[in-house]
Design an enzyme around this catalytic site. Structure first.
Site, short mmCIF file in Angstrom:
data_model
loop_
_atom_site.label_atom_id
_atom_site.label_comp_id
_atom_site.label_asym_id
_atom_site.label_seq_id
_atom_site.Cartn_x
_atom_site.Cartn_y
_atom_site.Cartn_z
N GLY A 19 -4.59 -15.85 -10.05
CA GLY A 19 -5.36 -15.12 -9.05
C GLY A 19 -4.88 -15.29 -7.62
N ASP A 41 3.84 -4.89 -11.14
CA ASP A 41 3.84 -6.28 -11.58
C ASP A 41 4.55 -6.46 -12.92
OD1 ASP A 41 2.27 -6.45 -9.36
OD2 ASP A 41 0.42 -6.95 -10.42
N HIS A 70 0.83 -1.22 0.00
CA HIS A 70 0.00 0.00 0.00
C HIS A 70 0.85 1.27 0.00
CE1 HIS A 70 -3.87 -2.03 0.39
NE2 HIS A 70 -3.28 -2.86 1.23
N ASP A 77 2.51 2.12 -2.95
CA ASP A 77 2.61 2.62 -4.34
C ASP A 77 1.79 3.90 -4.54
OD1 ASP A 77 0.34 1.06 -3.99
OD2 ASP A 77 0.40 0.17 -5.99
N SER A 112 0.02 -13.66 -12.47
CA SER A 112 0.07 -14.46 -13.70
C SER A 112 -0.28 -13.60 -14.91
CB SER A 112 -0.88 -15.66 -13.61
OG SER A 112 -2.22 -15.23 -13.55
P1 ADP Z 1 -3.18 -12.75 -11.11
O1 ADP Z 1 -3.18 -12.22 -9.70
O2 ADP Z 1 -2.63 -14.14 -11.14
O3 ADP Z 1 -2.53 -11.82 -12.08
P2 ADP Z 1 -5.48 -12.09 -12.65
O4 ADP Z 1 -6.91 -12.29 -12.43
O5 ADP Z 1 -4.98 -10.69 -12.79
O6 ADP Z 1 -4.71 -12.87 -11.50
O7 ADP Z 1 -5.05 -12.82 -13.99
C1 ADP Z 1 -5.43 -14.16 -14.22
C2 ADP Z 1 -5.87 -14.31 -15.67
O8 ADP Z 1 -4.73 -14.24 -16.54
C3 ADP Z 1 -6.51 -15.66 -15.94
O9 ADP Z 1 -7.88 -15.65 -15.63
C4 ADP Z 1 -6.24 -15.81 -17.44
O10 ADP Z 1 -7.20 -15.10 -18.20
C5 ADP Z 1 -4.89 -15.16 -17.62
N1 ADP Z 1 -3.82 -16.18 -17.48
C6 ADP Z 1 -2.86 -16.23 -16.54
N2 ADP Z 1 -2.07 -17.33 -16.68
C7 ADP Z 1 -2.55 -17.98 -17.76
C8 ADP Z 1 -2.20 -19.21 -18.42
N3 ADP Z 1 -1.22 -19.98 -17.98
N4 ADP Z 1 -2.94 -19.56 -19.50
C9 ADP Z 1 -3.95 -18.80 -19.94
N5 ADP Z 1 -4.35 -17.66 -19.34
C10 ADP Z 1 -3.66 -17.26 -18.27
MG MG Z 2 -3.17 -9.83 -12.39
#
Ligand code: ADP
Ligand code: MG
Length: 385
Positions: free
Chosen positions: A120, A170, A34, A36, A125
């Protein structure tokens, strides 16, 4: 999955061999929560989990994607109207669009990709996905976009094609990550500095424990936190015009305005001012290889997030208690709070007892088995083959 299998998947799907493989990771943030939006610092590092993609230009103006993890295909054109339905494909579409908006020419391509960042869980990711494609397209088509702008492209993708108004941390960590280092990023100036972080030789491991809960939030508590920070900063600014953000404030300055702001705003500001200092202290300790001090700071952060900033929950406080019980050096909530993971700095010798004990204790208390993610701070976006 291994890269060899990815190449096989690509060849089978698209009828020819991939031209190149690229990868970009998820991230952790050791300390600096918190901070940023208060103009302060964060301390992320890229991790050994990410997105790997195989790609080849296809000479058309169409993108053809295959997600190994979803076992789904998606193709789209490169105009604004071509926005795909599938959520996962929008991240790639957004990256393409943001590159095009910057006046660069991207040709059509085929790509197959997989990832091992838990979705998530707070390890970003999505930034891994954006950064992998931004880096790959830049390299493949020789666009000459610098790393900083690649991170911006990922961030703009979240803003404009996913609807998440995130900061730059990120994507920045995913693109700039460096093995054996965290990145101290100044969220106001966007200046950054690598800080050595190599816990393994010193006998420590980094492990995330996923509480596997995400509490429904009412009344947008994050916005309320921001408003509190702005109110406290504004009160201080009336006496000290040089204070732009809480990052510039001291505890003494906060004490001067104690009667002019609410008790709640005061608590929030107290956390932020402390957190900015803790991060700097942790960086000094890391330069000396003093992981014990870093661990103390992490516990202090957790305490502040729980008591002053009030973004913890029963499950996260319980996990923090487990860390103390099993002799972990440092532990805290990672991310916004109200669920998600704790990040733990664990002495090698305590690792097994900590994991076994925590899983059993948490299961007994909440009837949920937490997930465990070991992470090693690793390199950022790169060409793999
Ligand atoms: P995070 O905190 O992991 O970033 P987000 O909700 O921001 O969570 O992002 C997750 C989304 O990113 C997934 O729902 C998907 O749409 C996409 N994503 C992430 N990793 C992959 C993967 N290995 N294959 C396909 N889509 C992915
Ligand atoms: Mg994300």
């Amino acid at each position: 999955m291994e890269t060899k299998q990815l190449k096989e998947v690509f060849a089978k799907r698209f009828g020819e061999a991939a031209e190149a493989l690229y990868a970009s990771p998820g991230r952790v943030n050791l300390i600096g929560e918190h901070t940023d939006y208060n103009g302060g610092f964060v301390l992320p590092g890229a991790i050994d989990k990410g997105i790997t993609l195989a790609v080849k230009a296809n000479g058309t103006d169409t993108v053809r994607l295959f997600s190994v993890d979803y076992d789904e295909e998606c193709s789209f054109g490169m105009n604004e109207a071509d926005k795909p339905e599938k959520n996962w494909a929008r991240y790639v579409f957004g990256v393409v669009r943001e590159i095009v908006k910057r006046g660069k020419t991207v040709g059509g391509f085929d790509a197959a990709f997989y990832g091992d960042v838990p979705l998530g869980a707070g390890l970003s990711s999505s930034a891994a996905l954006e950064s992998a494609f931004a880096f790959a397209l830049n390299d493949m088509f020789g666009l000459g976009v610098d790393r900083f702008e690649l991170a911006r492209i990922g961030q703009a993708t979240e803003h404009n094609y996913v609807g998440v108004k995130c900061g730059i941390m990120d994507q920045f960590a995913s693109v700039f990550g460096k093995k054996g280092n965290l990145i101290r990023l100044d969220c106001r100036s966007l200046e950054y500095e690598y800080v050595p972080f190599d816990p393994a030789p010193a006998g420590y491991r980094v492990v995330l424990i996923d509480s596997c809960v995400k509490h429904e939030l009412v009344n947008n508590p994050y916005n309320r936190r921001r408003e509190s920070c702005e109110a406290a900063a504004a009160a201080i600014r009336r006496r000290h015009p040089e204070v732009e953000f809480l990052r510039d404030a001291t505890f003494d300055m906060l004490a001067e305005v104690k009667d002019e702001i609410s008790a709640e705003d005061h608590d929030r500001a107290e956390f932020v001012i402390g957190e900015v200092q803790r991060l700097l202290d942790a960086c000094h300790a890391l330069v000396k290889g003093d992981y014990e001090t870093v661990g103390h700071k992490m516990y202090e952060t957790h305490d502040g997030l729980s008591r002053l900033y009030e973004v913890s929950c029963e499950e996260l406080d319980f996990l923090n208690g487990c860390a103390k019980k099993y002799g972990v050096t440092g532990s805290r909530i990672m991310g916004g709070g109200f669920g998600g993971c704790t990040i733990n700095l664990v002495p090698e010798a305590r690792y097994e007892a900590f994991i076994d004990g925590t899983l059993a204790d948490y299961k007994a208390r909440f009837n949920i088995l937490p997930k465990v993610y070991d992470v090693v701070v690793s390199d950022g976006a790169r060409r793999v083959e």
